[in-house]
Scaffold this motif. Sequence first.
Motif, PDB file in Angstrom:
ATOM      1  N   GLY A  80      11.343   3.650 -65.429  1.00 50.00           N
ATOM      2  CA  GLY A  80      10.963   3.841 -64.028  1.00 50.00           C
ATOM      3  C   GLY A  80      10.118   2.689 -63.504  1.00 50.00           C
ATOM      4  N   GLY A  81       9.192   2.205 -64.321  1.00 51.15           N
ATOM      5  CA  GLY A  81       8.379   1.064 -63.915  1.00 51.15           C
ATOM      6  C   GLY A  81       9.199  -0.206 -63.792  1.00 51.15           C
ATOM      7  N   LEU A  82      10.098  -0.412 -64.738  1.00 53.56           N
ATOM      8  CA  LEU A  82      10.966  -1.592 -64.664  1.00 53.56           C
ATOM      9  C   LEU A  82      11.893  -1.514 -63.458  1.00 53.56           C
ATOM     10  N   GLN A  83      12.330  -0.307 -63.133  1.00 49.69           N
ATOM     11  CA  GLN A  83      13.184  -0.162 -61.957  1.00 49.69           C
ATOM     12  C   GLN A  83      12.425  -0.524 -60.694  1.00 49.69           C
ATOM     13  N   GLY A  84      11.164  -0.162 -60.620  1.00 57.12           N
ATOM     14  CA  GLY A  84      10.365  -0.530 -59.450  1.00 57.12           C
ATOM     15  C   GLY A  84      10.234  -2.029 -59.304  1.00 57.12           C
ATOM     16  N   ILE A  85      10.056  -2.727 -60.433  1.00 54.20           N
ATOM     17  CA  ILE A  85       9.976  -4.185 -60.396  1.00 54.20           C
ATOM     18  C   ILE A  85      11.317  -4.781 -59.954  1.00 54.20           C
ATOM     19  N   VAL A  86      12.418  -4.254 -60.488  1.00 51.87           N
ATOM     20  CA  VAL A  86      13.750  -4.735 -60.105  1.00 51.87           C
ATOM     21  C   VAL A  86      14.005  -4.466 -58.625  1.00 51.87           C
ATOM     22  N   HIS A  87      13.579  -3.306 -58.163  1.00 51.20           N
ATOM     23  CA  HIS A  87      13.789  -2.971 -56.749  1.00 51.20           C
ATOM     24  C   HIS A  87      13.020  -3.929 -55.842  1.00 51.20           C
ATOM     25  N   GLU A  88      11.805  -4.256 -56.203  1.00 47.86           N
ATOM     26  CA  GLU A  88      11.027  -5.177 -55.384  1.00 47.86           C
ATOM     27  C   GLU A  88      11.586  -6.591 -55.432  1.00 47.86           C
ATOM     28  N   ALA A  89      12.104  -6.996 -56.577  1.00 47.63           N
ATOM     29  CA  ALA A  89      12.622  -8.363 -56.713  1.00 47.63           C
ATOM     30  C   ALA A  89      13.995  -8.528 -56.069  1.00 47.63           C
ATOM     31  N   PHE A  90      14.884  -7.550 -56.258  1.00 43.88           N
ATOM     32  CA  PHE A  90      16.272  -7.692 -55.823  1.00 43.88           C
ATOM     33  C   PHE A  90      16.695  -6.693 -54.750  1.00 43.88           C
ATOM     34  N   ASP A  91      15.801  -5.786 -54.357  1.00 43.85           N
ATOM     35  CA  ASP A  91      16.074  -4.773 -53.328  1.00 43.85           C
ATOM     36  C   ASP A  91      17.296  -3.929 -53.671  1.00 43.85           C
ATOM     37  N   GLN A  92      17.359  -3.485 -54.926  1.00 42.91           N
ATOM     38  CA  GLN A  92      18.461  -2.638 -55.377  1.00 42.91           C
ATOM     39  C   GLN A  92      17.926  -1.599 -56.370  1.00 42.91           C
ATOM     40  N   TRP A  93      18.354  -0.350 -56.208  1.00 38.64           N
ATOM     41  CA  TRP A  93      17.962   0.708 -57.136  1.00 38.64           C
ATOM     42  C   TRP A  93      18.966   0.801 -58.269  1.00 38.64           C
ATOM     43  N   ILE A  94      18.463   1.021 -59.476  1.00 40.19           N
ATOM     44  CA  ILE A  94      19.318   1.231 -60.630  1.00 40.19           C
ATOM     45  C   ILE A  94      19.783   2.687 -60.577  1.00 40.19           C
ATOM     46  N   HIS A 117      11.465   8.409 -55.246  1.00 40.10           N
ATOM     47  CA  HIS A 117      10.597   9.382 -54.583  1.00 40.10           C
ATOM     48  C   HIS A 117       9.162   9.319 -55.100  1.00 40.10           C
ATOM     49  N   VAL A 118       8.927   8.597 -56.195  1.00 42.66           N
ATOM     50  CA  VAL A 118       7.590   8.473 -56.778  1.00 42.66           C
ATOM     51  C   VAL A 118       6.781   7.400 -56.061  1.00 42.66           C
ATOM     52  N   TYR A 119       7.454   6.366 -55.578  1.00 42.37           N
ATOM     53  CA  TYR A 119       6.765   5.211 -55.029  1.00 42.37           C
ATOM     54  C   TYR A 119       6.245   5.471 -53.624  1.00 42.37           C
ATOM     55  N   VAL A 120       5.041   4.968 -53.356  1.00 43.09           N
ATOM     56  CA  VAL A 120       4.406   5.071 -52.048  1.00 43.09           C
ATOM     57  C   VAL A 120       4.623   3.742 -51.337  1.00 43.09           C
ATOM     58  N   ASP A 121       5.014   3.791 -50.094  1.00 40.17           N
ATOM     59  CA  ASP A 121       5.337   2.582 -49.348  1.00 40.17           C
ATOM     60  C   ASP A 121       4.142   1.627 -49.299  1.00 40.17           C
ATOM     61  N   GLY A 122       4.355   0.412 -49.741  1.00 44.10           N
ATOM     62  CA  GLY A 122       3.317  -0.607 -49.746  1.00 44.10           C
ATOM     63  C   GLY A 122       2.622  -0.783 -51.086  1.00 44.10           C
ATOM     64  N   TYR A 123       2.812   0.161 -52.001  1.00 43.96           N
ATOM     65  CA  TYR A 123       2.154   0.106 -53.310  1.00 43.96           C
ATOM     66  C   TYR A 123       3.149   0.106 -54.465  1.00 43.96           C
ATOM     67  N   GLU A 124       4.359  -0.322 -54.205  1.00 41.89           N
ATOM     68  CA  GLU A 124       5.412  -0.236 -55.219  1.00 41.89           C
ATOM     69  C   GLU A 124       5.113  -1.069 -56.461  1.00 41.89           C
ATOM     70  N   ILE A 125       4.611  -2.280 -56.269  1.00 41.79           N
ATOM     71  CA  ILE A 125       4.322  -3.151 -57.411  1.00 41.79           C
ATOM     72  C   ILE A 125       3.220  -2.550 -58.270  1.00 41.79           C
ATOM     73  N   TYR A 126       2.157  -2.074 -57.636  1.00 42.57           N
ATOM     74  CA  TYR A 126       1.034  -1.502 -58.388  1.00 42.57           C
ATOM     75  C   TYR A 126       1.460  -0.250 -59.156  1.00 42.57           C
ATOM     76  N   LEU A 127       2.247   0.592 -58.518  1.00 44.73           N
ATOM     77  CA  LEU A 127       2.732   1.793 -59.204  1.00 44.73           C
ATOM     78  C   LEU A 127       3.690   1.445 -60.329  1.00 44.73           C
ATOM     79  N   SER A 128       4.508   0.426 -60.141  1.00 44.17           N
ATOM     80  CA  SER A 128       5.433   0.011 -61.196  1.00 44.17           C
ATOM     81  C   SER A 128       4.675  -0.502 -62.414  1.00 44.17           C
TER      82      SER A 128
END
Length: 68
Positions: free
Chosen positions: A15-29, A37-48
């Motif tokens: 889940g954490g790696l997916q958040g990093i991938v989503h922020e880098a490539f804007d794609q969900w695995i 649904h876990v991530y809060v808008d604006g804090y995705e990197i910190y939560l990942s």
Amino acid sequence: MKGILGFISFTLLVGGLQGIVHEAFDQWIPLMGFMRHVYVDGYEIYLSIGLIVLGAAVGAAASKAPQG
């Protein structure tokens, strides 16, 4: 207990790696699509990063847990 902790560790790490991938490539695995649904808008990197660290900690606890 070891199996449950291992599964939780795997889920948190992926889940954490997916958040990093989503922020880098804007794609969900698709495998972990529910994690969006876990991530809060604006804090995705910190939560990942937090999920990755927590997953590593649970994995370390799983390796020391008794078999059962």
